[in-house]
Design a protein around this motif. Structure first.
Motif, PDB file in Angstrom:
ATOM      1  N   SER A 121       0.847  -1.193   0.000  1.00  0.00           N
ATOM      2  CA  SER A 121       0.000   0.000   0.000  1.00  0.00           C
ATOM      3  C   SER A 121       0.881   1.241   0.000  1.00  0.00           C
ATOM      4  CB  SER A 121      -0.925   0.008   1.221  1.00  0.00           C
ATOM      5  OG  SER A 121      -0.164   0.056   2.416  1.00  0.00           O
ATOM      6  N   ARG A 122       0.361   2.303  -0.537  1.00  0.00           N
ATOM      7  CA  ARG A 122       1.096   3.561  -0.566  1.00  0.00           C
ATOM      8  C   ARG A 122       0.107   4.706  -0.422  1.00  0.00           C
ATOM      9  NH1 ARG A 122       2.135   5.647  -6.660  1.00  0.00           N
ATOM     10  NH2 ARG A 122       0.122   5.049  -7.524  1.00  0.00           N
ATOM     11  N   GLU A 123       0.600   5.830  -0.010  1.00  0.00           N
ATOM     12  CA  GLU A 123      -0.241   7.013   0.129  1.00  0.00           C
ATOM     13  C   GLU A 123       0.236   8.069  -0.853  1.00  0.00           C
ATOM     14  OE1 GLU A 123      -1.519  10.439   3.385  1.00  0.00           O
ATOM     15  OE2 GLU A 123      -0.444   8.633   4.034  1.00  0.00           O
ATOM     16  N   VAL A 124      -0.663   8.511  -1.713  1.00  0.00           N
ATOM     17  CA  VAL A 124      -0.329   9.547  -2.689  1.00  0.00           C
ATOM     18  C   VAL A 124      -0.585  10.904  -2.034  1.00  0.00           C
ATOM     19  CG1 VAL A 124      -0.851  10.519  -4.951  1.00  0.00           C
ATOM     20  CG2 VAL A 124      -0.866   8.040  -4.625  1.00  0.00           C
ATOM     21  N   ALA A 125       0.484  11.637  -1.812  1.00  0.00           N
ATOM     22  CA  ALA A 125       0.373  12.922  -1.116  1.00  0.00           C
ATOM     23  C   ALA A 125      -0.086  14.042  -2.039  1.00  0.00           C
ATOM     24  CB  ALA A 125       1.722  13.288  -0.492  1.00  0.00           C
ATOM     25  N   PHE A 126       0.303  13.965  -3.322  1.00  0.00           N
ATOM     26  CA  PHE A 126      -0.050  15.003  -4.287  1.00  0.00           C
ATOM     27  C   PHE A 126      -0.584  14.348  -5.554  1.00  0.00           C
ATOM     28  CE2 PHE A 126       3.236  16.870  -1.656  1.00  0.00           C
ATOM     29  CZ  PHE A 126       2.763  18.160  -1.404  1.00  0.00           C
ATOM     30  N   GLU A 127      -1.758  14.774  -6.007  1.00  0.00           N
ATOM     31  CA  GLU A 127      -2.327  14.311  -7.267  1.00  0.00           C
ATOM     32  C   GLU A 127      -2.229  15.445  -8.282  1.00  0.00           C
ATOM     33  OE1 GLU A 127      -6.265  12.850  -6.679  1.00  0.00           O
ATOM     34  OE2 GLU A 127      -5.567  10.991  -5.740  1.00  0.00           O
ATOM     35  N   VAL A 128      -1.518  15.194  -9.383  1.00  0.00           N
ATOM     36  CA  VAL A 128      -1.185  16.239 -10.342  1.00  0.00           C
ATOM     37  C   VAL A 128      -1.324  15.672 -11.753  1.00  0.00           C
ATOM     38  CG1 VAL A 128       0.567  17.915 -11.044  1.00  0.00           C
ATOM     39  CG2 VAL A 128       0.521  17.107  -8.686  1.00  0.00           C
ATOM     40  N   MET A 129      -1.800  16.480 -12.703  1.00  0.00           N
ATOM     41  CA  MET A 129      -1.908  16.027 -14.096  1.00  0.00           C
ATOM     42  C   MET A 129      -0.668  16.344 -14.917  1.00  0.00           C
ATOM     43  SD  MET A 129      -4.392  14.186 -15.028  1.00  0.00           S
ATOM     44  CE  MET A 129      -4.072  14.298 -16.789  1.00  0.00           C
ATOM     45  N   SER A 130       0.080  17.360 -14.547  1.00  0.00           N
ATOM     46  CA  SER A 130       1.202  17.818 -15.363  1.00  0.00           C
ATOM     47  C   SER A 130       2.531  17.255 -14.869  1.00  0.00           C
ATOM     48  CB  SER A 130       1.264  19.351 -15.339  1.00  0.00           C
ATOM     49  OG  SER A 130       2.504  19.818 -15.787  1.00  0.00           O
ATOM     50  N   PRO A 131       3.302  16.573 -15.735  1.00  0.00           N
ATOM     51  CA  PRO A 131       4.637  16.106 -15.328  1.00  0.00           C
ATOM     52  C   PRO A 131       5.548  17.255 -14.924  1.00  0.00           C
ATOM     53  CG  PRO A 131       3.941  15.020 -17.344  1.00  0.00           C
ATOM     54  CD  PRO A 131       2.943  16.107 -17.081  1.00  0.00           C
ATOM     55  N   GLU A 132       5.415  18.405 -15.557  1.00  0.00           N
ATOM     56  CA  GLU A 132       6.243  19.556 -15.190  1.00  0.00           C
ATOM     57  C   GLU A 132       5.977  19.975 -13.749  1.00  0.00           C
ATOM     58  OE1 GLU A 132       4.407  19.378 -17.907  1.00  0.00           O
ATOM     59  OE2 GLU A 132       5.930  19.243 -19.496  1.00  0.00           O
ATOM     60  N   THR A 133       4.691  19.981 -13.358  1.00  0.00           N
ATOM     61  CA  THR A 133       4.349  20.326 -11.971  1.00  0.00           C
ATOM     62  C   THR A 133       4.843  19.260 -11.014  1.00  0.00           C
ATOM     63  OG1 THR A 133       2.380  21.498 -12.766  1.00  0.00           O
ATOM     64  CG2 THR A 133       2.456  20.938 -10.431  1.00  0.00           C
ATOM     65  N   MET A 134       4.746  17.992 -11.414  1.00  0.00           N
ATOM     66  CA  MET A 134       5.265  16.909 -10.573  1.00  0.00           C
ATOM     67  C   MET A 134       6.742  17.125 -10.272  1.00  0.00           C
ATOM     68  SD  MET A 134       3.560  13.555 -12.360  1.00  0.00           S
ATOM     69  CE  MET A 134       1.840  13.123 -12.154  1.00  0.00           C
ATOM     70  N   LEU A 135       7.517  17.427 -11.317  1.00  0.00           N
ATOM     71  CA  LEU A 135       8.958  17.607 -11.136  1.00  0.00           C
ATOM     72  C   LEU A 135       9.259  18.850 -10.306  1.00  0.00           C
ATOM     73  CD1 LEU A 135      10.133  16.619 -14.720  1.00  0.00           C
ATOM     74  CD2 LEU A 135      10.383  15.280 -12.619  1.00  0.00           C
ATOM     75  N   ALA A 136       8.422  19.880 -10.432  1.00  0.00           N
ATOM     76  CA  ALA A 136       8.609  21.069  -9.591  1.00  0.00           C
ATOM     77  C   ALA A 136       8.401  20.725  -8.121  1.00  0.00           C
ATOM     78  CB  ALA A 136       7.644  22.170 -10.028  1.00  0.00           C
ATOM     79  N   LEU A 137       7.412  19.881  -7.837  1.00  0.00           N
ATOM     80  CA  LEU A 137       7.182  19.443  -6.456  1.00  0.00           C
ATOM     81  C   LEU A 137       8.357  18.610  -5.949  1.00  0.00           C
ATOM     82  CD1 LEU A 137       3.402  18.461  -6.689  1.00  0.00           C
ATOM     83  CD2 LEU A 137       4.366  20.500  -5.617  1.00  0.00           C
ATOM     84  N   VAL A 138       8.895  17.760  -6.809  1.00  0.00           N
ATOM     85  CA  VAL A 138      10.059  16.963  -6.426  1.00  0.00           C
ATOM     86  C   VAL A 138      11.240  17.876  -6.089  1.00  0.00           C
ATOM     87  CG1 VAL A 138      11.781  15.302  -7.246  1.00  0.00           C
ATOM     88  CG2 VAL A 138       9.353  14.919  -7.724  1.00  0.00           C
TER      89      VAL A 138
END
Length: 293
Positions: free
Chosen positions: A216-233
């Motif tokens: 099991s895992r918990e998704v902390a952030f749900e995002v549609m854009s890979p660019e936004t995902m990488l910014a969060l990283v």
């Protein structure tokens, strides 16, 4: 009932504004409004609820919109087919692109199409693989790039596999796991995870991989854009699983393979019923030999 009236109704429904719809259709607002009212009188029902500040589509309008779009698409196909019989390819090509297209150079292909057939108008649509397959089946889209889990082949369309991609874990360079050369899914169980929204096709490969491993895992952030995902990283907010070609060279980021991790298959999809000339021309540029209706 005229096709132009249908075009006006579709524009109002999509723009939610008579002013913007008139601008989009290159007519004065009074002329567009007059045609919509004439259409409503002919139908005997209101397609739109109007106020001084907003426009909302009615239930009758929603029902009309489905058939109107199908009729307009059929008319466009008929015009394009007639033109192609004389050797000219024109019309509208509607192309769907998932957020993470890495297996094909679509800009280059579209450039070649535009140079060869300058009369073709191109509409790019972003979204998810499921909605693209539905749109192709309904005639509202011509070609799409899909990203699906290995266990979920395309439905209701013809398709060709472009690539199989194993997702990699992407994290900040100072993340506790960043020094590893290989990860297991268990290593990511306690990490803050960034992923596509629940139910989105882009998320399905990861959900399936973790479920198959019993983790099991918990998704902390749900995002549609890979660019936004990488910014969060980059801000140290979590770890994301992405196709390696999506991740740019960046000293702030680390990409690490995941043993038994998620994989996706990238497909090129088109109609199983009718391939318009413009779509057929694009598929030929992309070297799809059997894309004929």
């Amino acid at each position: 009932m005229e096709l132009q009236q249908m075009r006006y109704a579709v524009a109002v429904a999509e723009e939610r504004s008579f002013t913007r719809a008139a601008r989009r259709c290159h007519v004065v607002q009074s002329a567009l409004s007059h045609q919509i009212k004439a259409l409503e009188r002919e139908l005997g029902t209101a397609l739109f609820a109007r106020s001084s500040r907003r426009v909302e589509i009615t239930a009758a309008g929603e029902a009309f919109l489905v058939a109107a779009r199908e009729s307009l698409a059929a008319a466009d196909r008929a015009a394009a087919d007639a033109a192609s019989a004389d050797g000219e390819i024109r019309g509208v090509l509607t192309l769907g692109m998932i957020p993470t297209v890495t297996a094909i150079d679509l800009p280059a292909a579209l450039g070649a199409l535009r140079r060869a057939h300058p009369a073709v108008r191109i509409r790019l649509r972003s979204g998810g693989s499921d909605e693209f397959m539905t749109a192709i089946g309904q005639g509202g889209m011509d070609v799409a790039v899909l990203g699906l889990p290995e266990t979920a082949p395309p439905r209701g369309v013809r398709s060709r596999v472009l690539a199989r991609e194993h997702l990699v874990a992407v994290m900040r360079a100072d993340h506790p796991l960043a020094g590893r050369s290989l990860l297991d899914l268990e290593d990511l169980a306690e990490a803050a995870v960034i992923d596509f929204p629940a139910g989105a096709p882009g998320r399905a490969p990861s959900d399936l991989a973790f479920r198959a491993a019993g983790i099991s895992r918990e998704v902390a952030f749900e995002v549609m854009s890979p660019e936004t995902m990488l910014a969060l990283v980059r801000h140290g907010l979590g770890v994301v699983l992405l196709p390696p070609a999506v991740v740019p060279a960046d000293e702030e980021l680390r990409t690490i393979p995941v043993r038994d991790g998620p994989a996706r298959v990238v497909h090129l999809a088109w109609s199983a019923f009718h391939v318009p000339p413009a779509a057929r021309a694009l598929l030929e540029i992309l070297e799809v030999p059997d894309a004929r209706s």
